[in-house]
Design a protein around this motif. Structure first.
Motif, mmCIF file in Angstrom:
data_model
loop_
_atom_site.group_PDB
_atom_site.id
_atom_site.type_symbol
_atom_site.label_atom_id
_atom_site.label_comp_id
_atom_site.label_asym_id
_atom_site.label_seq_id
_atom_site.Cartn_x
_atom_site.Cartn_y
_atom_site.Cartn_z
ATOM 1 N N SER A 3 -39.113 23.890 5.005
ATOM 2 C CA SER A 3 -39.428 22.612 5.385
ATOM 3 C C SER A 3 -38.813 21.453 4.723
ATOM 4 C CB SER A 3 -40.856 22.391 5.741
ATOM 5 O OG SER A 3 -41.408 22.526 4.427
ATOM 6 N N ARG A 4 -37.906 21.790 3.782
ATOM 7 C CA ARG A 4 -37.435 20.716 2.989
ATOM 8 C C ARG A 4 -36.440 19.882 3.497
ATOM 9 N NH1 ARG A 4 -36.115 23.482 -2.784
ATOM 10 N NH2 ARG A 4 -36.686 21.391 -3.840
ATOM 11 N N ARG A 5 -36.328 18.760 3.443
ATOM 12 C CA ARG A 5 -35.079 17.875 3.930
ATOM 13 C C ARG A 5 -34.132 17.967 3.180
ATOM 14 N NH1 ARG A 5 -38.532 13.254 3.610
ATOM 15 N NH2 ARG A 5 -40.740 14.031 4.650
ATOM 16 N N PRO A 6 -32.733 17.755 3.808
ATOM 17 C CA PRO A 6 -31.810 17.680 2.929
ATOM 18 C C PRO A 6 -31.697 16.443 2.250
ATOM 19 C CG PRO A 6 -31.237 17.137 5.414
ATOM 20 C CD PRO A 6 -32.751 17.354 5.314
ATOM 21 N N LEU A 7 -31.053 16.402 1.061
ATOM 22 C CA LEU A 7 -30.815 15.296 -0.043
ATOM 23 C C LEU A 7 -30.158 14.450 0.588
ATOM 24 C CD1 LEU A 7 -31.919 14.572 -2.707
ATOM 25 C CD2 LEU A 7 -29.814 15.494 -3.573
ATOM 26 N N VAL A 8 -30.521 13.013 0.878
ATOM 27 C CA VAL A 8 -29.822 12.162 1.281
ATOM 28 C C VAL A 8 -29.134 10.957 0.256
ATOM 29 C CG1 VAL A 8 -29.988 10.177 3.025
ATOM 30 C CG2 VAL A 8 -31.199 12.225 3.535
ATOM 31 N N LYS A 9 -28.166 10.700 -0.053
ATOM 32 C CA LYS A 9 -27.891 10.003 -1.321
ATOM 33 C C LYS A 9 -27.880 8.565 -0.632
ATOM 34 C CE LYS A 9 -24.274 12.779 -3.070
ATOM 35 N NZ LYS A 9 -22.946 12.828 -3.888
ATOM 36 N N ARG A 10 -28.403 7.671 -1.417
ATOM 37 C CA ARG A 10 -28.575 6.402 -1.394
ATOM 38 C C ARG A 10 -27.397 5.585 -1.316
ATOM 39 N NH1 ARG A 10 -32.727 4.096 -5.325
ATOM 40 N NH2 ARG A 10 -30.841 4.718 -6.519
#
Length: 136
Positions: A3-10
């Motif tokens: 259920s981990r969300r993909p890492l979103v770069k700021r």
């Protein structure tokens, strides 16, 4: 299933030199290198490693600050080069601000800047005093 969300770069937030404050980090800015002076060039035979440090005066249209370039960074920080400093931090040296990029940051050469550098606003010439604040 995870259920981990993909890492979103700021998206980087670019700031100007005159917005830098003591004790802050995580800055992204576009600066032009005015001068670069090697202040340390020493070999360490025990680990077969060279240690190089250069003090570079960098700036934008709001002001200038001394950038401490270390080792491979010295080769990139040549006068008249425009660079993007990513995840830069402010170090204090003799009560004055110095800009630095450690192993968590990056220096990228970019297109030559079109701005005129404001050389009469040198943030590294401002002396800061450490003041203890006591809530009462």
């Amino acid at each position: 299933m995870s259920s981990r969300r993909p890492l979103v770069k700021r998206k980087p937030v670019f700031i100007k030199v005159d917005q830098l404050q003591p004790g802050t980090n995580g800055h992204t800015l576009v600066v032009k290198v005015l001068t670069a002076k090697t202040v340390l060039n020493r070999s360490r035979p025990d680990v077969n490693h060279k240690v190089r440090v250069a003090e570079c005066l960098v700036g934008d249209e709001t002001g200038v600050i001394v950038f401490a370039a270390r080792n491979e960074q010295v080769d990139v920080m040549k006068p008249d080069t425009t660079v993007i400093l990513r995840n830069a931090r402010i170090d204090m040296f003799k009560s004055c601000m110095r800009l630095a990029v450690d192993k968590w940051g990056r220096i990228e050469v970019t297109e030559p800047a079109t701005f005129t550098i404001k050389e009469d606003n040198n943030l590294s010439n401002v002396e800061y005093e450490l003041v203890s604040v006591v809530d009462g």
